[in-house]
Scaffold this motif. Structure first.
Motif, PDB file in Angstrom:
ATOM      1  N   ARG A 142       0.804  -1.224   0.000  1.00 25.46           N
ATOM      2  CA  ARG A 142       0.000   0.000   0.000  1.00 25.46           C
ATOM      3  C   ARG A 142       0.839   1.277   0.000  1.00 25.46           C
ATOM      4  O   ARG A 142       0.447   2.279  -0.579  1.00 25.46           O
ATOM      5  CB  ARG A 142      -0.905   0.024   1.236  1.00 25.46           C
ATOM      6  CG  ARG A 142      -2.016  -0.968   1.176  1.00 25.46           C
ATOM      7  CD  ARG A 142      -2.709  -1.076   2.544  1.00 25.46           C
ATOM      8  NE  ARG A 142      -3.695  -2.112   2.513  1.00 25.46           N
ATOM      9  CZ  ARG A 142      -4.958  -1.937   2.144  1.00 25.46           C
ATOM     10  NH1 ARG A 142      -5.391  -0.741   1.817  1.00 25.46           N
ATOM     11  NH2 ARG A 142      -5.789  -2.947   2.127  1.00 25.46           N
ATOM     12  N   TYR A 143       1.968   1.254   0.711  1.00 16.99           N
ATOM     13  CA  TYR A 143       2.767   2.474   0.905  1.00 16.99           C
ATOM     14  C   TYR A 143       4.221   2.208   0.529  1.00 16.99           C
ATOM     15  O   TYR A 143       4.794   1.203   0.942  1.00 16.99           O
ATOM     16  CB  TYR A 143       2.675   2.941   2.361  1.00 16.99           C
ATOM     17  CG  TYR A 143       1.244   3.011   2.839  1.00 16.99           C
ATOM     18  CD1 TYR A 143       0.372   3.963   2.311  1.00 16.99           C
ATOM     19  CD2 TYR A 143       0.749   2.109   3.772  1.00 16.99           C
ATOM     20  CE1 TYR A 143      -0.958   4.015   2.720  1.00 16.99           C
ATOM     21  CE2 TYR A 143      -0.577   2.165   4.190  1.00 16.99           C
ATOM     22  CZ  TYR A 143      -1.422   3.115   3.658  1.00 16.99           C
ATOM     23  OH  TYR A 143      -2.740   3.158   4.054  1.00 16.99           O
ATOM     24  N   THR A 173       7.528   7.774   4.630  1.00 14.80           N
ATOM     25  CA  THR A 173       7.311   9.131   4.130  1.00 14.80           C
ATOM     26  C   THR A 173       6.042   9.191   3.279  1.00 14.80           C
ATOM     27  O   THR A 173       5.255  10.133   3.384  1.00 14.80           O
ATOM     28  CB  THR A 173       8.528   9.605   3.324  1.00 14.80           C
ATOM     29  OG1 THR A 173       9.688   9.526   4.157  1.00 14.80           O
ATOM     30  CG2 THR A 173       8.349  11.024   2.824  1.00 14.80           C
ATOM     31  N   ASP A 174       5.829   8.177   2.464  1.00 19.59           N
ATOM     32  CA  ASP A 174       4.622   8.092   1.640  1.00 19.59           C
ATOM     33  C   ASP A 174       3.383   8.001   2.522  1.00 19.59           C
ATOM     34  O   ASP A 174       2.384   8.680   2.286  1.00 19.59           O
ATOM     35  CB  ASP A 174       4.715   6.880   0.711  1.00 19.59           C
ATOM     36  CG  ASP A 174       3.495   6.708  -0.174  1.00 19.59           C
ATOM     37  OD1 ASP A 174       2.959   7.720  -0.675  1.00 19.59           O
ATOM     38  OD2 ASP A 174       3.081   5.543  -0.386  1.00 19.59           O
ATOM     39  N   TYR A 175       3.451   7.184   3.551  1.00 20.94           N
ATOM     40  CA  TYR A 175       2.312   7.030   4.460  1.00 20.94           C
ATOM     41  C   TYR A 175       1.971   8.366   5.144  1.00 20.94           C
ATOM     42  O   TYR A 175       0.821   8.793   5.154  1.00 20.94           O
ATOM     43  CB  TYR A 175       2.602   5.959   5.511  1.00 20.94           C
ATOM     44  CG  TYR A 175       1.517   5.846   6.532  1.00 20.94           C
ATOM     45  CD1 TYR A 175       0.291   5.271   6.206  1.00 20.94           C
ATOM     46  CD2 TYR A 175       1.694   6.344   7.819  1.00 20.94           C
ATOM     47  CE1 TYR A 175      -0.727   5.186   7.136  1.00 20.94           C
ATOM     48  CE2 TYR A 175       0.674   6.263   8.751  1.00 20.94           C
ATOM     49  CZ  TYR A 175      -0.530   5.685   8.407  1.00 20.94           C
ATOM     50  OH  TYR A 175      -1.543   5.609   9.321  1.00 20.94           O
ATOM     51  N   VAL A 176       2.983   9.037   5.673  1.00 20.40           N
ATOM     52  CA  VAL A 176       2.765  10.321   6.348  1.00 20.40           C
ATOM     53  C   VAL A 176       2.202  11.349   5.368  1.00 20.40           C
ATOM     54  O   VAL A 176       1.281  12.109   5.704  1.00 20.40           O
ATOM     55  CB  VAL A 176       4.069  10.830   7.009  1.00 20.40           C
ATOM     56  CG1 VAL A 176       3.903  12.248   7.534  1.00 20.40           C
ATOM     57  CG2 VAL A 176       4.484   9.892   8.146  1.00 20.40           C
ATOM     58  N   ALA A 177       2.705  11.361   4.143  1.00 19.69           N
ATOM     59  CA  ALA A 177       2.202  12.300   3.140  1.00 19.69           C
ATOM     60  C   ALA A 177       0.731  12.047   2.839  1.00 19.69           C
ATOM     61  O   ALA A 177      -0.053  12.989   2.666  1.00 19.69           O
ATOM     62  CB  ALA A 177       3.040  12.198   1.866  1.00 19.69           C
ATOM     63  N   ARG A 178       0.337  10.796   2.794  1.00 20.91           N
ATOM     64  CA  ARG A 178      -1.073  10.478   2.525  1.00 20.91           C
ATOM     65  C   ARG A 178      -1.970  10.901   3.691  1.00 20.91           C
ATOM     66  O   ARG A 178      -3.076  11.402   3.479  1.00 20.91           O
ATOM     67  CB  ARG A 178      -1.230   8.998   2.241  1.00 20.91           C
ATOM     68  CG  ARG A 178      -0.627   8.609   0.906  1.00 20.91           C
ATOM     69  CD  ARG A 178      -0.834   7.149   0.659  1.00 20.91           C
ATOM     70  NE  ARG A 178      -0.055   6.681  -0.460  1.00 20.91           N
ATOM     71  CZ  ARG A 178      -0.459   5.700  -1.250  1.00 20.91           C
ATOM     72  NH1 ARG A 178      -1.625   5.113  -1.056  1.00 20.91           N
ATOM     73  NH2 ARG A 178       0.310   5.295  -2.229  1.00 20.91           N
ATOM     74  N   ILE A 179      -1.486  10.701   4.899  1.00 21.44           N
ATOM     75  CA  ILE A 179      -2.256  11.135   6.070  1.00 21.44           C
ATOM     76  C   ILE A 179      -2.375  12.660   6.070  1.00 21.44           C
ATOM     77  O   ILE A 179      -3.440  13.213   6.312  1.00 21.44           O
ATOM     78  CB  ILE A 179      -1.606  10.642   7.384  1.00 21.44           C
ATOM     79  CG1 ILE A 179      -1.772   9.121   7.522  1.00 21.44           C
ATOM     80  CG2 ILE A 179      -2.157  11.371   8.591  1.00 21.44           C
ATOM     81  CD1 ILE A 179      -3.199   8.655   7.800  1.00 21.44           C
TER      82      ILE A 179
END
Length: 103
Positions: free
Chosen positions: A54-55, A59-65
């Protein structure tokens, strides 16, 4: 948590047979975490994509949040003062919610 989930969230708990079977119990449901890796997903037979799939990384996860929180602020469903709190919580996503570290 909904726009960039780490698991499946439900809004209910059911009671065990003999304990008011089928009747809702409390109003906060459990979380069923996604498999951390694709290997874990295949071993457990989980049909949901893993966190690794999914991520790209943390950094990608935080950006999506952050993007989801910014959208909620724009729609006046989240206070602007809570934007950094949501982002900060996402940056520390693995403790204690999950034991898998994204690169």
């Amino acid at each position: 948590m909904v726009a960039a989930p780490l698991g499946t969230y439900t809004g209910w708990n059911t009671r065990a047979p003999g304990q008011g079977h089928g009747a809702p119990h409390e109003f906060s449901g459990p979380t069923f975490p996604f498999a951390a890796t694709e290997d874990e997903r295949l071993i457990t037979g989980d049909p949901r994509p893993s966190i690794q799939k999914r991520y790209r990384d943390s950094t990608d996860y935080v950006a999506r949040i952050r993007a989801a929180a910014e959208e909620l602020v724009a729609r006046r469903l989240l206070l602007e003062e809570d934007l950094e709190r949501a982002t900060s919580a996402a940056a520390d996503w693995s403790a204690p919610r999950h034991r898998f570290e994204l690169p």
